[in-house]
Each structure stands twice: as structure tokens, then as C-alpha cells.
Write a protein that holds these residues in place. Structure first.
Motif, short mmCIF file in Angstrom:
data_model
loop_
_atom_site.label_atom_id
_atom_site.label_comp_id
_atom_site.label_asym_id
_atom_site.label_seq_id
_atom_site.Cartn_x
_atom_site.Cartn_y
_atom_site.Cartn_z
N THR A 274 0.83 -1.20 0.00
CA THR A 274 0.00 0.00 0.00
C THR A 274 0.86 1.25 0.00
OG1 THR A 274 -1.63 -1.25 1.26
CG2 THR A 274 -1.97 1.10 1.13
N GLN A 275 1.98 1.20 0.71
CA GLN A 275 2.91 2.32 0.71
C GLN A 275 3.44 2.57 -0.71
OE1 GLN A 275 4.26 4.47 3.08
NE2 GLN A 275 2.59 3.80 4.41
N GLN A 276 3.77 1.49 -1.41
CA GLN A 276 4.27 1.63 -2.78
C GLN A 276 3.18 2.21 -3.68
OE1 GLN A 276 7.43 1.34 -3.88
NE2 GLN A 276 6.56 2.22 -5.72
N LYS A 277 1.95 1.76 -3.47
CA LYS A 277 0.85 2.30 -4.27
C LYS A 277 0.67 3.79 -4.00
CE LYS A 277 -3.91 1.54 -5.63
NZ LYS A 277 -5.13 0.78 -5.46
N ALA A 278 0.85 4.22 -2.74
CA ALA A 278 0.76 5.64 -2.41
C ALA A 278 1.82 6.43 -3.16
CB ALA A 278 0.92 5.84 -0.90
N HIS A 279 3.04 5.88 -3.21
CA HIS A 279 4.11 6.56 -3.96
C HIS A 279 3.81 6.60 -5.45
CE1 HIS A 279 6.94 7.37 -0.74
NE2 HIS A 279 6.70 6.16 -0.25
N ASP A 280 3.20 5.54 -5.97
CA ASP A 280 2.83 5.51 -7.39
C ASP A 280 1.76 6.56 -7.70
OD1 ASP A 280 4.63 3.45 -7.70
OD2 ASP A 280 3.09 1.86 -7.72
N VAL A 281 0.76 6.65 -6.82
CA VAL A 281 -0.31 7.64 -7.01
C VAL A 281 0.29 9.04 -6.96
CG1 VAL A 281 -2.38 8.63 -5.97
CG2 VAL A 281 -2.17 6.15 -6.18
N PHE A 282 1.17 9.27 -5.99
CA PHE A 282 1.81 10.58 -5.90
C PHE A 282 2.69 10.83 -7.13
CE2 PHE A 282 5.12 13.56 -4.71
CZ PHE A 282 4.33 14.63 -4.31
N GLY A 283 3.35 9.79 -7.63
CA GLY A 283 4.17 9.95 -8.84
C GLY A 283 3.34 10.41 -10.03
N ALA A 284 2.13 9.86 -10.15
CA ALA A 284 1.24 10.29 -11.24
C ALA A 284 0.87 11.76 -11.08
CB ALA A 284 -0.01 9.42 -11.27
#
Length: 102
Positions: free
Chosen positions: A27-37
Motif C-alpha cells: 500500500t505504501q508503494q501504491k501511495a508513492h505511485d499515485v503521488f508519482g502520477a
């Protein structure tokens, strides 16, 4: 992540912050991915805003890690206190039994 989520930067940022609250690595990685977008979208629009948001994001992530650490430490202290209390009660009972025998 859907295209409409990236078109709404406020909703995207809220989603990233919500995901960052989890202690799970995925979930932390997904948060970083969402922020990356979000970062990619803002990079095209306003580089100064991107830098400010990036700084704030790093502070959010740091604060989340710190809060998680302290929550875990509090749980450890709680369990330790409970064990000490149990041991103290057991010692007290053993002492009372010993006194009653004499």
C-alpha cells in the motif's frame, strides 16, 4: 490509477495521503505511485508548485513512518507493563502464601 483521478489533483493527493496511512509495504508503494502520477501532471503545469508538493509529500511520509514507529513502541511498552504487573501480582500472591505457611 484512472485518468480522471490524475485530472483532479486534489483527489489524487487525498488518495495518496490516505494510502500512505497504511503500514503495509504494498500500500505504501501504491501511495508513492499515485503521488508519482500527480507529480508528473504537476511537472508539466508548474515546476515550483511541484517542488513545494514534493517537499510536503516527503514530510507526510516521514511523519507517517514516525507515527507508526511510536505506535509500535507504545504497544511494546504496553505489553511489557502488563507482564510486569502480572509478575508483580504473582510475586505478591507467592509472598502471601509464604507468610500464611509460617
Amino acid at each position: 490509477m484512472s485518468k480522471t483521478a490524475v485530472n483532479n489533483p486534489v483527489a489524487t493527493l487525498r488518495e495518496a495521503i490516505k494510502l500512505s496511512q497504511s503500514s503495509e509495504t504494498e500500500t505504501q508503494q501504491k501511495a508513492h505511485d499515485v503521488f508519482g502520477a500527480l507529480r508528473e501532471q504537476l511537472d508539466a503545469d508548474n515546476p515550483e508548485l511541484l517542488e513545494m508538493i514534493q517537499i510536503l509529500w516527503m514530510e507526510v511520509v516521514s511523519a507517517r513512518r514516525s507515527a507508526s514507529f511510536w505506535q509500535e513502541l507504545c504497544q511494546v511498552e504496553k505489553h511489557l507493563s502488563e507482564r510486569i504487573s502480572e509478575n508483580h501480582l504473582q510475586l505478591k500472591q507467592d509472598y502471601q502464601r509464604l507468610i500464611q505457611k509460617n
